[in-house]
Scaffold this motif. Structure first.
Motif, short mmCIF file in Angstrom:
data_model
loop_
_atom_site.label_atom_id
_atom_site.label_comp_id
_atom_site.label_asym_id
_atom_site.label_seq_id
_atom_site.Cartn_x
_atom_site.Cartn_y
_atom_site.Cartn_z
N THR A 62 39.90 36.48 40.71
CA THR A 62 39.04 36.59 41.89
C THR A 62 38.64 35.18 42.28
O THR A 62 38.12 34.42 41.47
CB THR A 62 37.79 37.43 41.61
OG1 THR A 62 38.21 38.74 41.22
CG2 THR A 62 36.91 37.54 42.85
N TYR A 64 36.39 32.84 44.77
CA TYR A 64 35.18 32.87 45.61
C TYR A 64 35.22 31.66 46.54
O TYR A 64 35.33 30.52 46.07
CB TYR A 64 33.93 32.83 44.73
CG TYR A 64 33.87 33.98 43.76
CD1 TYR A 64 33.44 35.23 44.18
CD2 TYR A 64 34.26 33.83 42.44
CE1 TYR A 64 33.40 36.31 43.30
CE2 TYR A 64 34.23 34.89 41.55
CZ TYR A 64 33.79 36.13 42.00
OH TYR A 64 33.76 37.19 41.12
N GLN A 82 36.80 36.79 47.52
CA GLN A 82 35.46 37.20 47.90
C GLN A 82 34.81 36.01 48.62
O GLN A 82 34.98 34.87 48.20
CB GLN A 82 34.64 37.56 46.66
CG GLN A 82 35.16 38.75 45.89
CD GLN A 82 34.87 40.05 46.61
OE1 GLN A 82 33.87 40.20 47.28
NE2 GLN A 82 35.79 41.00 46.46
N GLU A 90 24.33 32.42 54.53
CA GLU A 90 24.56 33.26 53.36
C GLU A 90 25.20 32.39 52.29
O GLU A 90 26.26 31.82 52.50
CB GLU A 90 25.50 34.42 53.69
CG GLU A 90 25.81 35.27 52.46
CD GLU A 90 26.88 36.30 52.72
OE1 GLU A 90 26.61 37.47 52.47
OE2 GLU A 90 27.99 35.92 53.17
N HIS A 93 25.80 36.63 47.49
CA HIS A 93 25.45 38.04 47.68
C HIS A 93 25.96 38.90 46.53
O HIS A 93 26.74 38.47 45.71
CB HIS A 93 25.88 38.57 49.05
CG HIS A 93 27.34 38.66 49.28
ND1 HIS A 93 28.06 37.67 49.90
CD2 HIS A 93 28.24 39.62 49.00
CE1 HIS A 93 29.32 38.01 50.00
NE2 HIS A 93 29.45 39.19 49.45
N ASN A 94 25.45 40.11 46.52
CA ASN A 94 25.64 41.03 45.41
C ASN A 94 26.25 42.32 45.95
O ASN A 94 25.53 43.20 46.40
CB ASN A 94 24.27 41.29 44.76
CG ASN A 94 24.32 42.31 43.66
OD1 ASN A 94 25.39 42.63 43.16
ND2 ASN A 94 23.18 42.83 43.28
N ASP A 95 27.57 42.40 45.95
CA ASP A 95 28.24 43.59 46.50
C ASP A 95 28.05 44.85 45.65
O ASP A 95 27.95 45.94 46.16
CB ASP A 95 29.73 43.34 46.67
CG ASP A 95 30.04 42.65 47.97
OD1 ASP A 95 29.12 42.45 48.80
OD2 ASP A 95 31.23 42.32 48.18
N ASP A 96 28.01 44.71 44.33
CA ASP A 96 27.92 45.90 43.47
C ASP A 96 26.48 46.33 43.17
O ASP A 96 26.26 47.25 42.40
CB ASP A 96 28.72 45.72 42.19
CG ASP A 96 28.24 44.55 41.34
OD1 ASP A 96 27.16 43.98 41.64
OD2 ASP A 96 28.95 44.20 40.38
N GLN A 97 25.52 45.63 43.75
CA GLN A 97 24.09 45.99 43.64
C GLN A 97 23.60 46.08 42.20
O GLN A 97 22.74 46.90 41.88
CB GLN A 97 23.83 47.32 44.38
CG GLN A 97 24.21 47.32 45.84
CD GLN A 97 23.51 46.23 46.64
OE1 GLN A 97 22.32 46.04 46.52
NE2 GLN A 97 24.27 45.50 47.45
N CYS A 101 23.82 38.10 41.84
CA CYS A 101 24.60 37.62 42.99
C CYS A 101 25.83 36.88 42.48
O CYS A 101 25.84 35.66 42.36
CB CYS A 101 23.74 36.72 43.87
SG CYS A 101 22.44 37.59 44.72
N ILE A 103 28.84 36.74 43.88
CA ILE A 103 29.71 36.18 44.90
C ILE A 103 29.02 34.96 45.50
O ILE A 103 28.05 35.06 46.24
CB ILE A 103 30.04 37.22 45.99
CG1 ILE A 103 30.72 38.42 45.35
CG2 ILE A 103 30.90 36.60 47.08
CD1 ILE A 103 30.90 39.60 46.25
#
Length: 131
Positions: A62, A64, A82, A90, A93-97, A101, A103
């Motif tokens: 992955t 970034y 990503q 920005e 951020h945190n896509d998978d909650q 963070c 990413i």
């Protein structure tokens, strides 16, 4: 003795190129391995960046990045991409909650700050040395 005002780098907002005296440095860093692979390039175009990414990352990695179009073909090399969008303020951020963070481009950005803080004093001291 008072400290002189801090000298800022070239603050032009155009892209970094050798031609405009802003040599671009493309860098990859392994978050797990800690290995850093910087390279001074002629420009920041996709045709320059893509080979650097391909030669310094493993397939299925992955990657970034920021929102630059120069990174659009990263998925063609078998890597996932990503992004964060610096132009919209920005930076992570945190896509998978999950509360982390993951990413972000802060690892490489932090390395650049360290390089600049190390290199700048060397350049200044060299310029101030009597001939």
């Amino acid at each position: 003795m008072t400290d002189p005002p801090r000298q800022r780098s070239n603050q032009r907002q155009d892209r970094h190129t050798m031609a405009n005296d802003r040599p671009p440095i493309v860098g990859t860093v392994g978050r797990n391995s800690g290995q850093i692979r910087p390279k001074v390039c002629d420009n920041t175009q996709q045709s320059t960046i893509q080979p650097q990414v391909e030669s310094t990352t493993l397939p299925n990695t992955t990657v970034y990045t920021d929102e630059s179009d120069a990174y659009n073909r990263i998925p063609d090399s078998g890597c996932e991409r990503q992004t964060v969008c610096y132009s919209q303020s920005e930076y992570a951020h945190n896509d998978d909650q999950d509360g982390c963070c993951e990413i972000h481009g802060n690892t490489m950005e932090g390395i650049w700050v360290g390089v600049c803080n190390f290199v700048h004093p060397l350049i200044v001291s060299h310029l101030l040395e009597p001939n």
